[in-house]
Design an enzyme around this catalytic site. Structure first.
Site, PDB file in Angstrom:
ATOM      1  N   GLU A  27     146.183 -46.253  72.929  1.00 37.76           N
ATOM      2  CA  GLU A  27     147.227 -46.651  71.995  1.00 37.76           C
ATOM      3  C   GLU A  27     146.922 -46.149  70.589  1.00 37.76           C
ATOM      4  O   GLU A  27     145.761 -46.043  70.181  1.00 37.76           O
ATOM      5  CB  GLU A  27     147.407 -48.175  71.941  1.00 37.76           C
ATOM      6  N   THR A  28     147.991 -45.867  69.867  1.00 33.56           N
ATOM      7  CA  THR A  28     147.965 -45.557  68.436  1.00 33.56           C
ATOM      8  C   THR A  28     149.013 -46.446  67.784  1.00 33.56           C
ATOM      9  O   THR A  28     150.108 -46.605  68.318  1.00 33.56           O
ATOM     10  CB  THR A  28     148.301 -44.074  68.184  1.00 33.56           C
TER      11      THR A  28
END
Length: 279
Positions: free
Chosen positions: A47-48
């Site tokens: 995830e970002t």
């Protein structure tokens, strides 16, 4: 092209490189959906996140959470990592000691006490036992006998986890998943540790879905849903510790605590990289 403060943090960590990494882009209100998704694809992390001004009254900031291939309404380690970066970048919560994050799943409270953060588990979107055909498919994909499964449950709080409690931690660690056979399920495994161990439960998060089937080293969303299930049904104490990431060479720790109607999922977050992202 604009410059944005950028951090990469290690969530649920017990030491350098032992937790789950997260990329965080601050002050991202000028970025388009396409830019966010492209950058998340480029970082190639699970995830970002992107920090934005809130829309809802009472929220301290808003976060958007992207995998390399799509956006999530909620995820656990991105929640703690984003709150850590927001505070580190000078954010001051409206209520002392509690950050209120706005995300696709609504408002999520995050307690902070020194270096440790904990989020309040959001409501599950689906509960109850899994269909037996799902259990059979999962067991076949994991190469385990049906008798190894003590109980099972939907654990859907955004990410659509399906959870199995196995006989013990050793059974969890011995699983060799066939990801092609597991697709498209995301499966959480939990097993009790032996007496005297430094963790009460061993957890594995096995993702048979996009973008690439893989195991996650430390998963806040899964542990939140597991805790809601196990504590409510008397299969876990009001407070316990989870170890995750063992098979990946990690040593993450997730602290679970039931307080009144809330279940808090906490751990250590450390900043590993600080800089700017040119987007």
């Amino acid at each position: 092209m604009t410059s944005h403060a950028f951090s990469q943090v290690d969530v649920f960590t017990t030491g350098p490189g032992l937790g789950n990494p997260l990329a965080v882009v601050a002050a991202a209100a000028d970025l388009t959906d396409a830019q966010m998704q492209r950058f998340a694809n480029w970082t190639n992390l699970s995830e970002t996140t992107f920090l934005l001004p809130p829309f809802q009254e009472g929220a301290d900031y808003r976060v958007r959470i992207f995998t390399p291939g799509s956006e999530l309404p909620f995820a656990g380690h991105p929640t703690l990592g984003s709150a850590h970066v927001w505070l580190e970048n000078g954010g001051v919560p409206k209520t002392a000691g509690v950050v209120v994050q706005e995300c696709g799943a609504g408002l999520v409270a995050v307690k902070h006490d020194g270096g440790r953060l904990a989020f309040a588990a959001p409501p599950r979107r689906r509960t109850g036992p899994l269909p037996e055909e799902n259990v059979a498919k999962i067991c076949a994909a994991l190469g385990i006998e049906r008798s190894t499964v003590l109980r099972h449950q939907w654990a859907d709080n955004g990410p659509q986890w399906q959870a199995l409690q196995l006989t013990d931690a050793r059974a969890v660690l011995d699983v060799e998943p066939d990801y092609a056979a597991l697709a498209p399920f995301g499966v959480g495994l939990v097993g009790a540790g032996p007496p005297g161990d430094d963790a009460d439960f061993e957890v594995r998060a096995l993702m048979g879905f996009e973008p690439v089937p893989a195991e996650d080293p430390a998963t806040g969303s899964l542990n939140a849903a597991l805790a809601q299930w196990l504590i409510a049904e008397g299969h876990a104490p009001q407070r316990y510790t989870v170890r995750q990431g063992t098979r990946l060479g990690r040593n993450a720790r997730i602290e679970v605590a039931a307080e009144g109607q809330d279940i808090w999922i906490g751990g250590e977050v450390r900043t590993v990289i600080r800089g700017t992202a040119e987007l």
